[in-house]
Design a protein around this motif. Structure first.
Motif, mmCIF file in Angstrom:
data_model
loop_
_atom_site.group_PDB
_atom_site.id
_atom_site.type_symbol
_atom_site.label_atom_id
_atom_site.label_comp_id
_atom_site.label_asym_id
_atom_site.label_seq_id
_atom_site.Cartn_x
_atom_site.Cartn_y
_atom_site.Cartn_z
ATOM 1 N N UNK A 162 0.856 -1.181 0.000
ATOM 2 C CA UNK A 162 0.000 0.000 0.000
ATOM 3 C C UNK A 162 0.893 1.232 0.000
ATOM 4 N N UNK A 163 0.286 2.387 -0.064
ATOM 5 C CA UNK A 163 1.031 3.642 -0.086
ATOM 6 C C UNK A 163 0.702 4.477 1.144
ATOM 7 N N UNK A 164 1.645 5.350 1.483
ATOM 8 C CA UNK A 164 1.428 6.277 2.565
ATOM 9 C C UNK A 164 1.085 7.665 2.059
ATOM 10 N N UNK A 165 1.101 8.621 2.948
ATOM 11 C CA UNK A 165 0.806 10.016 2.642
ATOM 12 C C UNK A 165 2.065 10.842 2.781
ATOM 13 N N UNK A 166 2.264 11.784 1.874
ATOM 14 C CA UNK A 166 3.436 12.650 1.961
ATOM 15 C C UNK A 166 3.377 13.499 3.234
ATOM 16 N N UNK A 167 4.516 13.657 3.892
ATOM 17 C CA UNK A 167 4.585 14.468 5.096
ATOM 18 C C UNK A 167 4.480 15.942 4.734
ATOM 19 N N UNK A 168 3.716 16.680 5.506
ATOM 20 C CA UNK A 168 3.526 18.103 5.267
ATOM 21 C C UNK A 168 4.620 18.910 5.979
ATOM 22 N N UNK A 169 5.365 19.743 5.261
ATOM 23 C CA UNK A 169 6.379 20.570 5.930
ATOM 24 C C UNK A 169 5.749 21.596 6.875
ATOM 25 N N UNK A 170 6.508 21.954 7.920
ATOM 26 C CA UNK A 170 6.065 22.940 8.887
ATOM 27 C C UNK A 170 6.696 24.298 8.591
ATOM 28 N N UNK A 171 5.975 25.339 8.872
ATOM 29 C CA UNK A 171 6.545 26.672 8.794
ATOM 30 C C UNK A 171 7.166 26.990 10.146
ATOM 31 N N UNK A 172 8.471 27.124 10.164
ATOM 32 C CA UNK A 172 9.177 27.352 11.414
ATOM 33 C C UNK A 172 10.229 28.437 11.224
ATOM 34 N N UNK A 173 9.782 29.701 11.019
ATOM 35 C CA UNK A 173 10.759 30.784 10.827
ATOM 36 C C UNK A 173 11.518 31.067 12.113
ATOM 37 N N UNK A 174 12.760 31.483 11.961
ATOM 38 C CA UNK A 174 13.596 31.807 13.102
ATOM 39 C C UNK A 174 13.559 33.313 13.305
ATOM 40 N N UNK A 175 13.275 33.737 14.533
ATOM 41 C CA UNK A 175 13.175 35.173 14.822
ATOM 42 C C UNK A 175 14.522 35.855 14.675
#
Length: 300
Positions: A287-300
């Protein structure tokens, strides 16, 4: 269910965890928690490399700005692997744990790119329910959204983002729950027992969701990976040559490979191949999985 199982490279890990497939890079990342290392395998070249981390790194997710976001002992941080083995670690948020000797444990991004991560007391023998669950989003790090965990694990999110799964893998608990999420992606209402893992081989460790909405979870100490249907019924189990699979994740060009990280036990377990303890395993479960969603993690 017996499948052809391959081994990803010669390296063995103390506490291998958090396999994470990057579709953009066609590469797999994972961690060795107690060795304080981040690992990467490039599918095209077969090259495996690693970076040292300043604290125990337990869980990772992709980052839209490049690199990764990781949960360490005292903080969430942006992780930027550099050539030559250098790892830039840029703090995002610090955490004040309710008691000493704690770290982050299992973590995963939801379908909207928000990073969820749980904490635990490192000494599991204490059976301390001091573990908490946090979320990182555009507003920064939340206050704890849940507490009372001994060893939080099994984080996964349904394809539509409306359901969150989480487990506690401590031997005294061994349960998998699910929560319905509201429009803001926050748990609403009480938890529902999804699977009582005392009725199945192994403690519930890391997990993943496939395209059919089924929940795959590692049965730690039993050397198995289980697939549960959305109704909580066991669909199948896959026997592995190692006793302590820790977390599974789908990857590969078609997202049809299952990567399984593992832990080296304190002493070899009878009936398993001790030479493979701590390895990353690869199998094709059909079977197949789901692509991981990237997170928005800006550095201050």
């Amino acid at each position: 269910m017996a499948l052809n199982i391959e081994v990803l490279g010669p390296q063995r890990h103390q506490v291998g965890e958090s396999p994470l497939w990057s579709v953009a890079e066609q590469a797999l990342y994972w961690v060795d928690i107690d060795a304080c290392r981040l690992w990467r395998w490039d599918a095209a070249s077969g090259r495996i490399e690693h970076w040292s981390t300043p604290e125990r790194l337990a869980c990772i997710a992709l980052r839209t700005e490049g690199g990764l976001i990781g949960g360490l002992e005292t903080q969430l941080a942006a992780l930027l692997p550099q050539p030559g083995g250098e790892l830039q670690t840029l703090p995002l948020a610090s955490v004040t744990h309710p008691q000493p000797g704690m770290r982050f444990n299992d973590g995963r991004a939801d379908r909207d790119g928000r990073f969820w991560a749980g904490t635990m007391v490192r000494n599991m023998a204490l059976a301390s329910p001091a573990g908490q669950l946090y979320r990182w989003d555009s507003h920064g790090l939340s206050a704890p959204l849940m507490d009372g965990f001994i060893t939080p694990n099994g984080l996964a999110f349904s394809a539509d983002g409306r359901m969150m799964y989480i487990s506690d893998s401590h031997p005294s608990v061994q349960a998998i729950w699910r929560y319905r999420l509201d429009a803001d992606g926050l748990p609403r209402g009480g938890r529902e027992l999804f699977v009582d893992m005392t009725q199945h081989p192994g403690r519930p460790d890391g997990a993943a969701i496939d395209v059919d909405g089924c929940y795959w979870i590692c049965g730690n100490d039993a050397g198995q990976v289980h697939r549960f249907r959305p109704d909580g019924k066991l669909d199948r189990s896959i026997a592995l040559p190692i006793s302590k699979p820790s977390m599974c994740s789908f990857g590969g060009p078609q997202l049809d490979q299952l990567f399984v990280a593992s832990i080296t036990p304190a002493k070899p377990a009878p009936g398993f191949d001790a030479s493979l303890d701590g390895a990353v395993l690869v199998l094709s479960p059909g079977t197949q999985g789901l692509a991981e969603r990237p997170c928005s993690a800006p550095v201050a």
